[in-house]
Design a protein around this motif. Structure first.
Motif, mmCIF file in Angstrom:
data_model
loop_
_atom_site.group_PDB
_atom_site.id
_atom_site.type_symbol
_atom_site.label_atom_id
_atom_site.label_comp_id
_atom_site.label_asym_id
_atom_site.label_seq_id
_atom_site.Cartn_x
_atom_site.Cartn_y
_atom_site.Cartn_z
ATOM 1 N N GLU A 32 -0.958 7.840 5.880
ATOM 2 C CA GLU A 32 -0.226 8.401 7.010
ATOM 3 C C GLU A 32 0.447 9.703 6.617
ATOM 4 O OE1 GLU A 32 2.641 5.377 7.918
ATOM 5 O OE2 GLU A 32 3.362 5.346 5.873
ATOM 6 N N ILE A 33 0.809 10.476 7.630
ATOM 7 C CA ILE A 33 1.601 11.674 7.400
ATOM 8 C C ILE A 33 2.848 11.572 8.269
ATOM 9 C CG2 ILE A 33 -0.372 13.143 6.868
ATOM 10 C CD1 ILE A 33 -0.032 14.245 9.765
ATOM 11 N N VAL A 34 3.855 12.341 7.916
ATOM 12 C CA VAL A 34 5.039 12.417 8.769
ATOM 13 C C VAL A 34 5.003 13.773 9.433
ATOM 14 C CG1 VAL A 34 7.531 12.357 8.855
ATOM 15 C CG2 VAL A 34 6.301 10.898 7.253
ATOM 16 N N THR A 35 4.986 13.764 10.750
ATOM 17 C CA THR A 35 4.877 15.022 11.482
ATOM 18 C C THR A 35 6.211 15.746 11.488
ATOM 19 O OG1 THR A 35 5.516 14.015 13.565
ATOM 20 C CG2 THR A 35 3.185 13.973 13.012
ATOM 21 N N GLY A 36 6.179 17.008 11.875
ATOM 22 C CA GLY A 36 7.398 17.808 11.950
ATOM 23 C C GLY A 36 8.431 17.176 12.870
ATOM 24 N N SER A 37 7.941 16.424 13.874
ATOM 25 C CA SER A 37 8.880 15.798 14.804
ATOM 26 C C SER A 37 9.371 14.446 14.293
ATOM 27 C CB SER A 37 8.199 15.627 16.165
ATOM 28 O OG SER A 37 6.977 14.932 16.007
ATOM 29 N N GLY A 38 9.034 14.127 13.036
ATOM 30 C CA GLY A 38 9.580 12.914 12.434
ATOM 31 C C GLY A 38 8.837 11.635 12.775
ATOM 32 N N MET B 71 0.113 19.389 2.768
ATOM 33 C CA MET B 71 0.473 18.221 3.598
ATOM 34 C C MET B 71 0.452 16.978 2.721
ATOM 35 S SD MET B 71 0.973 17.928 6.946
ATOM 36 C CE MET B 71 2.171 16.646 7.159
ATOM 37 N N ASN B 72 1.509 16.208 2.775
ATOM 38 C CA ASN B 72 1.580 14.986 1.993
ATOM 39 C C ASN B 72 0.987 13.821 2.752
ATOM 40 O OD1 ASN B 72 2.823 15.458 -0.529
ATOM 41 N ND2 ASN B 72 4.717 15.926 0.560
ATOM 42 N N VAL B 73 -0.065 13.261 2.203
ATOM 43 C CA VAL B 73 -0.594 12.038 2.796
ATOM 44 C C VAL B 73 -0.024 10.880 1.987
ATOM 45 C CG1 VAL B 73 -2.640 10.678 3.285
ATOM 46 C CG2 VAL B 73 -2.689 13.149 3.572
ATOM 47 N N ILE B 74 0.701 10.001 2.677
ATOM 48 C CA ILE B 74 1.312 8.868 1.979
ATOM 49 C C ILE B 74 0.339 7.704 2.023
ATOM 50 C CG2 ILE B 74 3.311 7.333 1.885
ATOM 51 C CD1 ILE B 74 4.546 9.566 3.875
ATOM 52 N N GLU B 75 -0.017 7.229 0.833
ATOM 53 C CA GLU B 75 -0.984 6.133 0.776
ATOM 54 C C GLU B 75 -0.261 4.854 0.371
ATOM 55 O OE1 GLU B 75 -4.929 7.063 -0.788
ATOM 56 O OE2 GLU B 75 -4.744 5.239 -1.985
ATOM 57 N N THR B 76 -0.410 3.819 1.175
ATOM 58 C CA THR B 76 0.216 2.533 0.871
ATOM 59 C C THR B 76 -0.860 1.467 0.849
ATOM 60 O OG1 THR B 76 2.014 3.301 2.280
ATOM 61 C CG2 THR B 76 2.134 1.045 1.500
ATOM 62 N N ARG B 77 -0.923 0.719 -0.238
ATOM 63 C CA ARG B 77 -1.897 -0.378 -0.309
ATOM 64 C C ARG B 77 -1.348 -1.591 0.429
ATOM 65 N NH1 ARG B 77 -5.864 1.088 -3.443
ATOM 66 N NH2 ARG B 77 -6.886 -0.891 -3.013
ATOM 67 N N LEU B 78 -2.184 -2.210 1.225
ATOM 68 C CA LEU B 78 -1.796 -3.441 1.915
ATOM 69 C C LEU B 78 -2.660 -4.564 1.336
ATOM 70 C CD1 LEU B 78 -1.792 -2.029 5.563
ATOM 71 C CD2 LEU B 78 0.158 -2.296 4.044
ATOM 72 N N PRO B 79 -2.139 -5.289 0.347
ATOM 73 C CA PRO B 79 -2.951 -6.289 -0.347
ATOM 74 C C PRO B 79 -3.574 -7.277 0.633
ATOM 75 C CG PRO B 79 -0.812 -6.071 -1.391
ATOM 76 C CD PRO B 79 -0.759 -5.269 -0.139
ATOM 77 N N GLY B 80 -4.862 -7.505 0.468
ATOM 78 C CA GLY B 80 -5.546 -8.464 1.331
ATOM 79 C C GLY B 80 -5.980 -7.873 2.652
ATOM 80 N N ILE B 81 -5.504 -6.666 2.983
ATOM 81 C CA ILE B 81 -5.865 -6.066 4.262
ATOM 82 C C ILE B 81 -6.617 -4.753 4.074
ATOM 83 C CG2 ILE B 81 -4.965 -5.046 6.386
ATOM 84 C CD1 ILE B 81 -2.700 -7.149 6.193
#
Lengths: 409, 160
Positions: free
Chosen positions: B16-22, B1-11
């Motif tokens: 998140e993951i993308v489910t099979g249903s998109g 399972m791909n967990v997508i990690e996004t940094r939110l500077p200052g926050i």
């Protein structure tokens, strides 16, 4: 009346008044900054009530307000976030700068205020209010939105741009010769780079030096260090604000979080005084003549900021609605526009009308920004319906569970 | 399972993951420790239909609820050859008689015949916990036994 008594009474009255205004702002979901400015216009020079006793204190307090505003801004970001932000969003950052600096600078030139005022007004219209933008994003539940990182990246770039812009501005305002100006800019660029390197490599050392488990000791160390660094930077003509900002960046991790928590109430107090003092020094009677230009600037720079966000979000593959949200989230101008205008007015190197134009402009934009951010989605829906277009969001081009490799994000 | 990690500077950080249903489903971990559960909108995958603030307790409980199903399914599968033996999960509620008590204090094994095979806490599985393991509210207990034994275990956990 005794001077001390007068100072205390005036200061108390002003802060109480600001408290009422702040409560009102909270009630109607507005940033308190425009109301603080109005509060300042109400008192002081040309206002309804002249103040005498509080001037001396409030001048120093507003300086501290600027230092704390920038120190807190530096604490918000880690050096790593700034460096990766710079790497990922430099193109969007440059588009942002060109689109939003130009209108302000042009208006100053049209008004015949000269190149120094053009540099100032360009800065005023360029920099979004990261405080208002962050509040809008979290209030409207957009932390999870895909366009949000694009918005934050632009804000990070702008804040870093301040570290270069403010020393340039300070040098120009001080009327340094071209060579002298280049010297200070060179020094500040060197210092900025040095601080970033130190913060990246030895951020924990800097943090350990200022850190303390005792709240009181911690607070005194922080404020002492910030004012000392700001004062030294100011003595080197680099701009006190930038010194504080860099100190904020160098402090990282848990220490930064604790520092932000300890400093927040002080920042709120002194920043409020700063906004009021700026309003105090602005004559309300000088606003009507510049009102037309302020409205024009507001309109144009709202459009240019929306265009910036629209373009930057589009580059990340965000759909039309998300691009509209990204653009409108950036519209608000606030604290840093006033910091820039405040530096200029205090130096006396620009015409006094600039304060009136900057005040009016920020008043408009601090109110307009959050409103636009709220109506962005319904407005896009309306546009689409009028154009007979099917409402469409972005498409997910993300890796799926079947093991496709992650790319682009 | 791909967990997508996004940094939110200052926050903070968004994972998140993308489910099979998109749909995007994930967590925004704010720097001050707050967690937000986010679920993307069906019509506009860039936006979120919900951004729900969770306390650490709430987040841990949801993690347990989601994580336990798999474990229970696996245990049920393993016990398929033993007729009459099944697996059930029990939550230690806030104010439960064993909140803050050692596992040994429940004397579940001797009183009901059912055995505790695992405790889920904060999304982590504690397999075969020892008698001095201290229970806390939000823990999800995975218990194996006969259906009478499991009823007795439920009664013990609820009423002490």
């Amino acid at each position: 009346m005794h001077t001390t008594a007068l100072t205390l009474i005036e200061l108390g009255a002003i802060l109480l008044f600001l408290g009422v205004l702040g409560r009102l702002a909270g009630r109607i979901g507005l940033s308190p900054i425009p109301l603080y400015l109005i509060g300042g216009l109400f008192f002081g020079q040309g206002g309804f009530i002249e103040l005498q006793g509080v001037i001396e204190f409030s001048e120093v307090a507003s300086e501290i307000g600027v230092v704390l505003l920038l120190l807190m801004l530096g604490l918000e970001y880690t050096a790593k976030e700034l460096v990766t932000g710079l790497r990922q969003s430099w193109l969007a950052g440059i588009v942002d700068f060109v689109l939003n600096f130009t209108p302000g600078a042009l208006v100053a030139v049209i008004l015949g205020w000269g190149p120094v005022a053009a540099l100032v007004m360009g800065g005023v219209t360029y920099i979004s209010s990261s405080g208002i933008a962050a509040k809008v994003i979290s209030d409207l539940g957009r932390l999870g939105n895909r366009e949000t990182p694009a918005v934050l990246a632009i804000l990070v770039f702008e804040d870093l741009a301040m570290a270069v812009y403010l020393p340039v501005l300070t040098a120009v305002l001080a009327g340094l010769s071209f060579a002298g100006g280049l010297g200070t800019v060179g020094i500040s660029l060197l210092v900025v780079t040095l601080v970033l390197v130190i913060a990246l490599r030895w951020g924990n050392v800097v943090s350990a030096v200022v850190d303390s488990s005792d709240r009181e000791v911690f607070l005194l160390t922080l404020i002492g260090a910030a004012l000392l660094v700001a004062g030294l930077a100011s003595a080197l003509q680099v701009s006190a604000a930038v010194g504080a900002f860099l100190l904020g960046i160098a402090i990282s991790g848990a220490t930064a979080e604790n520092a932000a928590r300890v400093l927040e109430p002080l920042r709120d107090l002194f920043a409020a005084i700063f906004f009021v003092v700026f309003g105090l020094n602005t004559d309300p009677m000088s606003i009507p003549p510049v009102l037309g230009f302020a409205l024009l600037l507001a309109l144009v720079t709202a459009v240019t900021k929306i265009a910036t966000g629209w373009w930057a979000a589009g580059r990340q593959g965000i759909g039309r609605l998300g691009r509209a949200r990204a653009g409108t989230a950036l519209v608000a101008r606030g604290e840093f526009s006033i910091v820039i205008a405040g530096l200029a007015v205090a130096s006396g190197a620009v015409v006094a009308d600039l304060a009136a134009l900057a005040t009016t402009y920020v008043l408009l934009m601090a109110v307009l920004g959050p409103v636009l951010a709220r109506v962005a989605e319904p407005a896009m829906g309306l546009v689409d319906r009028l154009a007979g277009r099917r409402r469409e969001g972005g498409t997910l081009r993300l890796p799926r569970a079947d093991g496709a490799s992650p790319e682009g994000l | 399972m791909n967990v997508i990690e996004t940094r939110l500077p200052g926050i903070g950080v968004r994972r998140e993951i993308v489910t099979g249903s998109g749909r995007r489903v994930g967590i925004v971990a704010q720097r001050d420790g707050d967690l937000d559960l986010i679920i993307s909108k069906a019509g506009d995958p860039d936006a979120c239909v919900a951004s729900i603030p969770l306390t650490p307790d709430e987040a841990a409980t949801i993690g347990n609820l989601l994580g336990s199903r798999q474990l229970v399914a696996q245990l049920t599968e393993e016990h398929r050859d033993l007729p009459g033996v099944s697996t059930r999960q029990f939550m230690i509620e806030r104010g439960s008689p064993f909140d803050g008590h050692r596992l040994a204090d429940t004397r579940m094994r001797s009183r009901s015949g059912a055995s505790l095979v695992a405790v889920l806490r904060a999304g982590q599985v504690q397999a075969s916990p020892t008698p001095d393991f201290t229970l806390a509210s939000g823990d999800l207990l995975v218990v194996v036994g006969t259906s009478e034994g499991l009823d007795a275990a439920a009664d013990i956990l609820r009423n002490g």
